[in-house]
Write a protein that holds these residues in place. Sequence first.
Motif, PDB file in Angstrom:
ATOM      1  N   GLY A 175     109.019  56.719  81.493  1.00 38.44           N
ATOM      2  CA  GLY A 175     108.596  57.145  82.860  1.00 38.44           C
ATOM      3  C   GLY A 175     108.289  56.591  83.275  1.00 38.44           C
ATOM      4  N   ASP A 176     109.168  54.988  83.532  1.00 36.69           N
ATOM      5  CA  ASP A 176     109.129  54.206  84.458  1.00 36.69           C
ATOM      6  C   ASP A 176     110.575  54.200  85.455  1.00 36.69           C
ATOM      7  N   TYR A 177     110.907  54.798  86.367  1.00 39.13           N
ATOM      8  CA  TYR A 177     111.980  55.165  86.867  1.00 39.13           C
ATOM      9  C   TYR A 177     112.088  54.276  87.533  1.00 39.13           C
ATOM     10  N   ASP A 178     111.597  53.882  87.890  1.00 34.61           N
ATOM     11  CA  ASP A 178     112.125  52.873  88.755  1.00 34.61           C
ATOM     12  C   ASP A 178     112.925  51.287  88.161  1.00 34.61           C
ATOM     13  N   GLU A 179     112.568  51.147  87.112  1.00 35.04           N
ATOM     14  CA  GLU A 179     112.516  49.983  86.361  1.00 35.04           C
ATOM     15  C   GLU A 179     114.351  50.325  86.336  1.00 35.04           C
ATOM     16  N   TYR A 180     114.869  51.077  85.535  1.00 35.81           N
ATOM     17  CA  TYR A 180     116.035  51.517  85.480  1.00 35.81           C
ATOM     18  C   TYR A 180     117.030  52.333  86.479  1.00 35.81           C
ATOM     19  N   TYR A 192     123.643  60.503  86.962  1.00 37.16           N
ATOM     20  CA  TYR A 192     124.096  62.037  86.680  1.00 37.16           C
ATOM     21  C   TYR A 192     122.086  61.980  86.499  1.00 37.16           C
ATOM     22  N   VAL A 193     121.076  60.765  85.956  1.00 37.74           N
ATOM     23  CA  VAL A 193     120.158  61.157  86.174  1.00 37.74           C
ATOM     24  C   VAL A 193     119.798  60.972  87.221  1.00 37.74           C
ATOM     25  N   ASN A 194     120.552  60.299  88.862  1.00 36.63           N
ATOM     26  CA  ASN A 194     119.862  60.202  90.189  1.00 36.63           C
ATOM     27  C   ASN A 194     120.206  61.526  90.447  1.00 36.63           C
ATOM     28  N   GLU A 195     120.615  62.153  90.262  1.00 34.68           N
ATOM     29  CA  GLU A 195     121.343  63.462  90.329  1.00 34.68           C
ATOM     30  C   GLU A 195     120.107  64.652  89.655  1.00 34.68           C
ATOM     31  N   ASN A 196     120.104  64.582  88.484  1.00 35.97           N
ATOM     32  CA  ASN A 196     119.535  65.815  87.129  1.00 35.97           C
ATOM     33  C   ASN A 196     118.317  65.296  87.375  1.00 35.97           C
ATOM     34  N   GLY A 197     117.415  64.402  87.426  1.00 37.80           N
ATOM     35  CA  GLY A 197     116.756  63.547  86.337  1.00 37.80           C
ATOM     36  C   GLY A 197     116.499  62.721  84.924  1.00 37.80           C
ATOM     37  N   VAL A 198     117.681  63.484  84.812  1.00 36.61           N
ATOM     38  CA  VAL A 198     117.703  63.299  83.391  1.00 36.61           C
ATOM     39  C   VAL A 198     119.215  62.840  82.618  1.00 36.61           C
ATOM     40  N   PRO A 199     119.123  61.964  81.755  1.00 40.45           N
ATOM     41  CA  PRO A 199     120.434  61.846  80.675  1.00 40.45           C
ATOM     42  C   PRO A 199     121.092  63.093  80.610  1.00 40.45           C
ATOM     43  N   TYR A 200     122.504  62.896  79.836  1.00 40.66           N
ATOM     44  CA  TYR A 200     123.267  63.769  79.197  1.00 40.66           C
ATOM     45  C   TYR A 200     123.721  63.592  78.211  1.00 40.66           C
ATOM     46  N   ASN A 201     123.405  64.516  77.465  1.00 42.08           N
ATOM     47  CA  ASN A 201     123.696  64.179  75.390  1.00 42.08           C
ATOM     48  C   ASN A 201     125.263  64.270  75.742  1.00 42.08           C
ATOM     49  N   PHE A 202     125.841  63.629  75.489  1.00 43.48           N
ATOM     50  CA  PHE A 202     127.600  64.272  74.835  1.00 43.48           C
ATOM     51  C   PHE A 202     127.952  64.791  73.869  1.00 43.48           C
ATOM     52  N   ILE A 203     127.494  64.093  72.757  1.00 36.98           N
ATOM     53  CA  ILE A 203     127.589  64.211  71.771  1.00 36.98           C
ATOM     54  C   ILE A 203     126.734  66.508  71.703  1.00 36.98           C
ATOM     55  N   ASN A 204     126.000  66.614  72.055  1.00 40.60           N
ATOM     56  CA  ASN A 204     125.731  67.836  72.227  1.00 40.60           C
ATOM     57  C   ASN A 204     126.022  68.882  73.278  1.00 40.60           C
ATOM     58  N   ALA A 205     126.078  68.492  73.964  1.00 33.58           N
ATOM     59  CA  ALA A 205     127.337  68.794  74.976  1.00 33.58           C
ATOM     60  C   ALA A 205     125.827  69.680  75.874  1.00 33.58           C
ATOM     61  N   ARG A 206     124.926  69.132  75.665  1.00 38.73           N
ATOM     62  CA  ARG A 206     123.731  69.638  76.823  1.00 38.73           C
ATOM     63  C   ARG A 206     122.431  68.571  77.828  1.00 38.73           C
TER      64      ARG A 206
END
Length: 413
Positions: A246-251, A293-307
């Motif tokens: 939950g600490d978006y600014d920190e990361y 991707y996080v800055n555009e969508n708010g969450v990271p992406y799982n490359f292995i499961n493709a979602r």
Amino acid sequence: MKTVTGIVKKLAVFCMAFMMACMPAAAYASETGTGDTVTTCNVAFAVADKTASGYPGTSITVEMRDVTGTYDENYTLTQAASWGTGNTPIYTVPAPTTYNVTVSGLEDGYSVVGSDGSSEIRFAAASYGEVTLSLSIVDAGSTAQQEETDTGENTSSIGDAANSDMPDGAEEVFQNFLDATAYIADEKEWQDNFLIKYQLFSSTYCEWYVTYVADATEAEWEEMSLYDRFVWSESYLHFAHASDIGDYDEYYSCEEKFEENLTSYITDLMDYIDGHEEAEKAYLELAAWQYNYVNENGVPYNFINARSYIEELAAADVKEEAGVIQEEEAVTEEAEDELSAEPEEDADEDIVSEEEEEGIWHDTLEKISKSFVSFIVIAVLGIAIAIIIWKRKKLNIEDDQDGGSGIEQTKEE
């Protein structure tokens, strides 16, 4: 220009690269005299004499130096307390870290090898762990002293990035990451100084895995090679955890924060390994893609499961809801079965009751019918006896009126 915090962290990594390189926050129990907080690990020394004619010496000295150069532990093992009696002396060393082992004090013509037959002996000391260090005293140059061969334990089970549903650039950056880092799976230097951290802190990474990946299990994580754990952790899990706390600014607020609090923990550790440049570059390219991707969508992406992270959690929720629905359906079916069974039970009870009632009347009628004949016979006999008595009394009355009995009158005549 680096912040003061970044400079302090760099100095700490220089002094103790391995422990400071591990992002998971380990709770350490005791403190050393230098002010560094550490835990301990118990090391059991299992020494065997595998020489042709028996080792003539009575003692050897085992030196254990950790990979950062911070700890240097020395222990003397004697024949009487070790290989001569089959005992396994136990010593305590600081942890978590990896130790290089050397043996001195040997008689000429002899050497010591590890369990794999190699003279290069290393082991990982996990926090509050227990390690058995198997050492063999052998004749110098004997066939028992063999260099380590690849056992295939670190073979990756993660396939290539070939999914047309991936966002723009995802397939390319992930495939490049796999290609550039695949060789580290079987490189001893990478195993001992980098990949080992996914064993030492396996519980933390495993918790992330089952939390941020749909249908993931602890058993799956335990069966993974250290390289696969690295791929999972540094391509997705680390970024997912940073988003989850939950600490978006920190990361993710800026590239400087992203580097300082996320990627530098990996690159600082890679910097200590010769020939790390290609692997590090590929990792940073993937990390940069995740940052965007996080800055555009708010969450990271799982490359292995493709979602995405959200899709992972949604998939987990769907499965959980499906499980609840199935459970509710099962309960409903059970209740319906019970309800449908009740009328049948009532009907059976009614039938039994009717049968019992009919049985009672049947028995009563049967008894009455058997008694009726006897009743008639008794009644007839009773009537007959009553008639005879009545006639007899009548004759007696007539005799009395005539002055005598009917018999006497007959005789006189």
